[in-house]
Enzyme design. Structure first.
Site, PDB file in Angstrom:
ATOM      1  N   GLU A 160       0.481  -1.595   0.221  1.00  0.00           N
ATOM      2  CA  GLU A 160       0.082  -0.055   0.107  1.00  0.00           C
ATOM      3  C   GLU A 160       1.303   0.970   0.009  1.00  0.00           C
ATOM      4  O   GLU A 160       0.818   2.157  -0.952  1.00  0.00           O
ATOM      5  CB  GLU A 160      -0.878   0.192   0.493  1.00  0.00           C
ATOM      6  CG  GLU A 160      -2.364  -0.683   1.063  1.00  0.00           C
ATOM      7  CD  GLU A 160      -2.976  -1.002   2.072  1.00  0.00           C
ATOM      8  OE1 GLU A 160      -2.488   0.049   3.128  1.00  0.00           O
ATOM      9  OE2 GLU A 160      -3.798  -1.867   2.279  1.00  0.00           O
ATOM     10  N   HIS A 193     -10.159   2.055   0.398  1.00  0.00           N
ATOM     11  CA  HIS A 193     -10.550   0.914   1.257  1.00  0.00           C
ATOM     12  C   HIS A 193     -11.862   0.845   1.292  1.00  0.00           C
ATOM     13  O   HIS A 193     -12.710  -0.231   2.184  1.00  0.00           O
ATOM     14  CB  HIS A 193     -10.374   1.528   2.970  1.00  0.00           C
ATOM     15  CG  HIS A 193      -8.707   1.034   2.934  1.00  0.00           C
ATOM     16  ND1 HIS A 193      -8.127   1.693   2.344  1.00  0.00           N
ATOM     17  CD2 HIS A 193      -8.236   0.499   3.654  1.00  0.00           C
ATOM     18  CE1 HIS A 193      -6.623   1.290   2.909  1.00  0.00           C
ATOM     19  NE2 HIS A 193      -6.698   0.457   3.963  1.00  0.00           N
TER      20      HIS A 193
END
Length: 312
Positions: A160, A193
């Site tokens: 990420e 997310h």
């Protein structure tokens, strides 16, 4: 003469606008590829099942490994000239490496002073016992065999931060500047997310309102956290600092403030919370001073105008 200057200015604004659109679209495409890679495997199992985690490791590592190609292609299409090589722009360099490991992590631990104090008070282990466990090879063998631990502490922070910070910030800084890029970049991270909502709905894990509230909260928290690690990346020019901070925050989780309010030692714990926040803001700029990591940091060389974020 004034007419010619006006034409040149207009052309520069058009070029800048085109650069920004291409940068934003490149970041959006990269975010979609990252999230999409999680769903190339069809399965009726929940996300925490070891088989699902292993498959997602494969796809997300492939996308993350290819993500620097997005930056390379963006650089070729936009003809943005970079003084630093591609790896340095991505925060992979040796200059200032040791400070980049220690100082950002120390700063993050200061912010979590309250939760760390609460954890130490509630832990049945003494400090000596904790050190002994950490130094035990069996402890790390157990961790490395746990798929959820590997995901939360290693793979998710590394991939990420590589995709959403190291690859996106070099594309956003030239058109938006360091300050704006810090708050723009986390939006891709926060939106990415939202895919957790799909799984919560799919497996009926909670009410619709509860899932929506959870999604909004997670977006807000990840966006704020993303801005923090983006700040660290720009100030230090290193990938390792954001990765370690990300791993640490995943381990700590969101501070249990409600539990702290009901704790028998709540005065000491709440004082630690307050002290940690105050010290964090006092040390935020000193501990991330680019002078420790090489001035200016590689990503700051992409901006056309000087910024206080890039220099001490």
């Amino acid at each position: 003469m004034a007419e010619e200057e006006g034409i040149v200015t207009e052309q520069m604004e058009e070029a800048s606008g085109g650069l920004c659109w291409l940068s934003v679209l490149s970041c959006l495409l990269l975010a979609c590829c990252y999230v999409g890679s999680l769903y190339v495997w069809r399965s009726d199992l929940p996300r925490d099942h070891p088989a699902v985690i292993k498959r997602r490791f494969t796809s997300v590592l492939i996308v993350s490994g290819l993500s620097p190609l997005f930056v390379w292609a963006w650089r070729e299409f936009t003809s943005v000239k970079t003084v630093s090589p591609l790896l340095a722009l991505l925060g992979i360099r040796l200059e200032g490496f040791i400070p980049a490991i220690v100082l950002p992590l120390l700063l993050t631990m200061v912010l979590f002073l309250g939760p760390l104090m609460q954890l130490s008070m509630d832990s049945p282990w003494s400090f000596t016992d904790g050190v002994r466990v950490v130094l035990d090879p069996c402890f790390w063998t157990l961790c490395l065999s746990d798929m959820r631990w590997l995901r939360n502490q290693v793979v998710a922070p590394l991939t990420e931060e590589l995709v959403f910070r190291a690859c996106m910030l070099p594309m956003l800084v030239p058109c938006a500047g360091p300050s704006t890029a810090i708050f723009t970049c986390p939006l891709f991270f926060g939106v990415a997310h939202f895919h957790h909502v799909i799984e919560l709905l799919r497996f009926r894990q909670g009410t619709l309102s509860g899932i929506f509230f959870s999604a909004v909260f997670q977006f807000s928290y990840t966006a704020v956290f993303g801005a923090y690690t983006a700040f660290i990346f720009i100030r230090t020019g290193h990938l390792i600092g954001p990765v370690l901070c990300h791993s640490f925050c995943n381990y700590m989780g969101f501070p249990a403030i409600s539990t702290a309010l009901e704790h028998p030692q709540r005065l000491a714990i709440l004082s630690s919370y307050l002290m940690g926040v105050l010290l964090f803001f006092m040390l935020l700029f000193p501990l991330t001073s680019p002078s420790y990591y090489g001035v200016p940091t590689p990503v700051c060389s992409l901006t056309s105008s000087p910024s206080s974020l890039c220099f001490s």
